[in-house]
Design an enzyme around this catalytic site. Structure first.
Site, PDB file in Angstrom:
ATOM      1  N   LYS A  22       0.850  -1.201   0.000  1.00 53.74           N
ATOM      2  CA  LYS A  22       0.000   0.000   0.000  1.00 53.74           C
ATOM      3  C   LYS A  22       0.884   1.250   0.000  1.00 53.74           C
ATOM      4  O   LYS A  22       0.698   2.155  -0.814  1.00 53.74           O
ATOM      5  CB  LYS A  22      -0.879   0.007   1.241  1.00 53.74           C
ATOM      6  CG  LYS A  22      -1.530   1.344   1.569  1.00 53.74           C
ATOM      7  CD  LYS A  22      -2.437   1.292   2.761  1.00 53.74           C
ATOM      8  CE  LYS A  22      -1.720   1.506   4.060  1.00 53.74           C
ATOM      9  NZ  LYS A  22      -1.475   2.905   4.442  1.00 53.74           N
ATOM     10  N   ASN A  23       1.869   1.280   0.881  1.00 54.31           N
ATOM     11  CA  ASN A  23       2.646   2.504   1.078  1.00 54.31           C
ATOM     12  C   ASN A  23       3.683   2.755  -0.004  1.00 54.31           C
ATOM     13  O   ASN A  23       4.277   3.822  -0.048  1.00 54.31           O
ATOM     14  CB  ASN A  23       3.278   2.525   2.476  1.00 54.31           C
ATOM     15  CG  ASN A  23       2.219   2.732   3.549  1.00 54.31           C
ATOM     16  OD1 ASN A  23       1.061   3.044   3.237  1.00 54.31           O
ATOM     17  ND2 ASN A  23       2.599   2.536   4.785  1.00 54.31           N
ATOM     18  N   CYS A 116      -5.006  12.093  13.003  1.00 59.67           N
ATOM     19  CA  CYS A 116      -5.710  10.807  12.934  1.00 59.67           C
ATOM     20  C   CYS A 116      -5.554  10.187  14.318  1.00 59.67           C
ATOM     21  O   CYS A 116      -4.959  10.765  15.220  1.00 59.67           O
ATOM     22  CB  CYS A 116      -5.127   9.925  11.840  1.00 59.67           C
ATOM     23  SG  CYS A 116      -3.516   9.292  12.249  1.00 59.67           S
ATOM     24  N   ARG A 121       0.197  14.366  13.364  1.00 57.25           N
ATOM     25  CA  ARG A 121       0.652  14.136  11.987  1.00 57.25           C
ATOM     26  C   ARG A 121       0.821  15.454  11.201  1.00 57.25           C
ATOM     27  O   ARG A 121       0.176  15.681  10.177  1.00 57.25           O
ATOM     28  CB  ARG A 121      -0.274  13.187  11.241  1.00 57.25           C
ATOM     29  CG  ARG A 121      -0.729  11.963  11.992  1.00 57.25           C
ATOM     30  CD  ARG A 121       0.114  10.720  11.903  1.00 57.25           C
ATOM     31  NE  ARG A 121       0.575  10.273  10.650  1.00 57.25           N
ATOM     32  CZ  ARG A 121       0.050   9.258   9.958  1.00 57.25           C
ATOM     33  NH1 ARG A 121      -1.035   8.682  10.384  1.00 57.25           N
ATOM     34  NH2 ARG A 121       0.610   8.849   8.838  1.00 57.25           N
ATOM     35  N   LEU A 125       7.213  19.800   7.719  1.00 58.22           N
ATOM     36  CA  LEU A 125       8.484  19.508   7.029  1.00 58.22           C
ATOM     37  C   LEU A 125       8.278  19.497   5.516  1.00 58.22           C
ATOM     38  O   LEU A 125       9.128  19.942   4.750  1.00 58.22           O
ATOM     39  CB  LEU A 125       9.052  18.170   7.512  1.00 58.22           C
ATOM     40  CG  LEU A 125       9.353  18.090   9.021  1.00 58.22           C
ATOM     41  CD1 LEU A 125       9.841  16.698   9.405  1.00 58.22           C
ATOM     42  CD2 LEU A 125      10.371  19.146   9.437  1.00 58.22           C
ATOM     43  N   ASP A 303       4.780   0.490  12.256  1.00 59.88           N
ATOM     44  CA  ASP A 303       3.578  -0.150  11.696  1.00 59.88           C
ATOM     45  C   ASP A 303       3.454  -1.617  12.099  1.00 59.88           C
ATOM     46  O   ASP A 303       2.460  -2.250  11.787  1.00 59.88           O
ATOM     47  CB  ASP A 303       3.576  -0.054  10.163  1.00 59.88           C
ATOM     48  CG  ASP A 303       3.372   1.383   9.709  1.00 59.88           C
ATOM     49  OD1 ASP A 303       3.552   1.651   8.509  1.00 59.88           O
ATOM     50  OD2 ASP A 303       3.064   2.236  10.559  1.00 59.88           O
ATOM     51  N   ARG A 395      -8.714  -0.444   4.860  1.00 60.67           N
ATOM     52  CA  ARG A 395      -7.883   0.582   4.233  1.00 60.67           C
ATOM     53  C   ARG A 395      -6.529   0.015   3.819  1.00 60.67           C
ATOM     54  O   ARG A 395      -5.933   0.480   2.859  1.00 60.67           O
ATOM     55  CB  ARG A 395      -7.651   1.731   5.218  1.00 60.67           C
ATOM     56  CG  ARG A 395      -8.893   2.497   5.572  1.00 60.67           C
ATOM     57  CD  ARG A 395      -8.534   3.727   6.336  1.00 60.67           C
ATOM     58  NE  ARG A 395      -7.414   4.396   5.680  1.00 60.67           N
ATOM     59  CZ  ARG A 395      -6.731   5.390   6.235  1.00 60.67           C
ATOM     60  NH1 ARG A 395      -7.044   5.822   7.428  1.00 60.67           N
ATOM     61  NH2 ARG A 395      -5.751   5.965   5.599  1.00 60.67           N
TER      62      ARG A 395
END
Ligand code: EPZ
Length: 415
Positions: A22-23, A116, A121, A125, A303, A395
Site C-alpha cells: 500500500k505505502n 488521525c 501528523r 516539514l 507499523d 484501508r
C-alpha cells in the site's frame, strides 16, 4: 458498519500470498502527475486507500483505471491543483499530490490532512521543503495554498526523516531547475521503490535508501511500467498470525530484503522460519518476552508495533514496547486488555505482562494496524470475539479475512 466475528483458538495451516505494498503504491500513483504519458503499475493491492487515491487523481483531471492488480494512470488531462478536504480527511496520504502538483503545475491547493487516531501528523516539514525550493506557501481555511514561477533545486534538511515528506520532495525535485539534496531523508523500502519508478520515468536520482538523496532536475519525464514491491507490513502481520496461533504456514511473495528488523524480533520472541523459493515457512511454539523500540528504517517499524504487542500479550514473561514515532499509537492496548491481556501504558512505553490465555470479547478497531492486532489476538483468544469498525482494516489489508479463512481461521465479516 462491517464487523468481524472470530472463533478462537484456531490453528492455521497452508500457504498464503502477500499482496503489493500500500505505502509503495500510493506515492507511485501520485507520481503519474509528473508526466503526460501512461504510468502502469502492477501488483497494486485492491484497498480502500488505493480507491481514494484514484478518486483524487480523477478530481485532478487524470484517468486511473484498474485491471486486476494493474493500475494505469494518465495525467495528460491534468487540469486542477485542488485536493479537497473530504478526500484528504479520508486518507492522509493524499498529501502526496503536493510535491508533484508543484513540480508539474507550479501550484497546489491541497487540504491539510488533519490528524488521525495515532497522532497530530503535521506536514510542516513538507511545507518548509517546498518553500526552500521557491514555493510561496500560505495556509488558509485548512488548505495549503502554494504557487511558484518555478521550483529551484535546494538543500533540504529533515529534522525527522519523514517518509511522505521525503517522497513529496523527491517528486517536486525531479522537474525542478538544478540539484536538490535531501539530508536525513527517509530510507524506507517504499521510498526506494518510488525512486526506482521515477528513474524508469527518466528522473536523475542518486542515494535512494540512504540518508542523503541527490536529485538533478530534468525538463520532463516519460511514462513507465513498474511492479510494486510486496507489502512488508502485511508480511510481518502474517508472521505474527502464525506465531500467536502456534501454527506453521507458508507465506509467498515475501520482500525478504525489507524485513530484517521484523525477522530479527520475530526470532527473538520465539518465531521460527525456513526460507523457501520467494517465500518462507513461519511458525513458533513458545512466545518469549522482549524489548521493542520502534524506529525509522532500518529499525523496527512502528507499523508492526501493535501486531507484536498482540503476540507478546501471550509471552512467558514481561515485555516493554517503546513507541518513538507517533505520540498516540497505543489505542489497541485498551482493546487487547478487553480480550484479557495485561498491558499498562506509561508515556510512550507499554509494559506487556504475558498471560496464559486471551478470552473472546467485543472490541473496537481504532486505526489500521491496531485493527490487525485485534484480529491476531482474536485468532488466539478462547471463545467468540467481535471486532467493530473494521473499515480501518479494509484501508490497508487486501482480503485479510479471506486469506486467514483459507489458512483455517474461523473469521466472518458481518455487514
Ligand atoms: C508514513 O506516514 C506511512 N504512511 C505510515 O504508515 C507510517 O506509519 C509512517 O510513514 C512511519 O513509518 C504512508 O507511507 C502512506 P512520517 P508519514 O512523516 O509519512 C512527524 C500505515 O499504517 N512529522 O514519516 O505520514 C510525524 O508526526 C501508515 O500504513 C512531522 O513532525 O509518517 C511522525 O511523528 C500509518 N512533520 C513522524 O514525523 C512532518 O512534516 C514520522 O512521520 C512530517 C512528519
Amino acid at each position: 458498519m462491517d464487523r468481524f466475528i472470530v472463533e478462537g483458538p484456531t490453528k492455521l495451516k497452508g500457504t498464503t500470498v502477500v499482496s503489493g505494498s500500500k505505502n509503495a503504491s500510493l506515492p507511485m500513483i501520485s507520481a503519474a502527475i509528473l508526466t503526460d504519458e501512461d504510468v502502469v503499475l502492477h501488483n497494486v493491492p485492491d484497498l480502500m486507500d488505493i480507491d481514494t487515491m484514484c478518486k483524487l487523481m480523477f478530481q485532478l483531471g487524470c484517468n486511473c483505471g484498474r485491471k486486476k492488480d494493474t493500475l494505469r494512470i494518465n495525467c495528460s488531462g491534468l487540469d486542477s491543483d485542488f485536493a479537497p478536504y473530504d478526500l484528504v480527511r479520508k486518507m492522509r496520504a493524499s498529501i502526496l499530490v503536493f510535491g508533484p502538483l508543484m513540480a508539474r503545475l507550479h501550484s497546489a491547493h491541497v487540504s491539510l490532512p488533519g490528524g488521525c487516531a495515532i497522532g497530530v501528523r503535521p506536514v510542516n516539514l513538507h511545507i518548509n521543503a517546498i518553500k526552500s525550493m521557491g514555493g510561496k506557501v500560505e495556509i488558509e481555511n485548512g488548505y495549503i495554498i502554494s504557487e511558484t514561477d518555478k521550483l529551484n533545486g535546494s538543500t533540504v534538511y529533515f529534522d525527522i526523516p519523514t517518509v511522505t515528506g521525503t517522497e513529496n520532495v523527491v517528486m517536486a525535485a525531479v522537474l525542478a531547475e538544478g540539484k536538490t539534496i535531501i539530508k536525513n531523508a527517509a530510507r524506507e523500502p517504499e521510498v526506494v521503490d518510488l525512486i526506482k519508478l521515477l528513474k524508469k520515468m527518466g528522473a536523475k536520482i542518486e542515494g535512494e535508501g540512504e540518508s542523503v538523496i541527490e536529485i538533478e532536475g530534468v525538463k520532463s519525464l516519460k511514462g513507465a511500467e513498474y511492479t510494486v514491491m510486496a507489502d512488508r507490513i502485511e508480511t510481518g502481520t502474517l508472521m505474527c498470525a502464525a506465531l500467536i496461533t502456534h501454527s506453521e504456514i507458508e507465506i509467498k511473495n515475501v520482500p525478504l530484503y525489507a524485513i530484517d528488523a521484523i525477522l530479527d524480533k520475530f526470532i527473538e520472541i520465539g518465531g521460527k522460519y525456513i526460507l523457501t523459493d520467494n517465500g518462507m515457512i513461519v511458525g513458533g511454539e513458545y512466545i518469549k518476552p522482549t524489548l521493542i523500540k520502534t524506529a525509522v528504517y532500518p529499525g523496527f517499524p512502528t507499523d508492526m508495533q501493535a501486531q507484536f504487542m498482540a503476540v507478546l500479550s501471550l509471552a512467558n514473561g514481561t515485555s516493554i514496547i517503546e513507541e518513538t514515532i507517533f505520540e498516540n499509537r497505543f489505542m489497541h492496548v485498551a482493546e487487547l486488555n478487553r480480550l484479557g491481556a495485561n498491558i499498562i501504558v506509561s508515556g510512550n512505553k507499554a509494559v506487556v505482562e504475558g498471560v496464559e490465555n486471551l478470552v473472546g470479547a467485543s472490541v473496537m478497531a481504532t486505526d489500521l494496524r491496531a485493527s490487525a492486532s485485534l484480529v491476531l489476538a482474536a485468532l488466539a483468544a478462547h471463545g467468540k470475539s467481535e471486532i467493530l469498525r473494521i473499515y480501518h482494516l479494509d484501508r490497508g489489508y487486501e482480503k485479510l479475512e479471506e486469506k486467514l479463512t483459507q489458512l483455517g481461521a474461523k473469521i466472518w465479516r458481518v455487514k
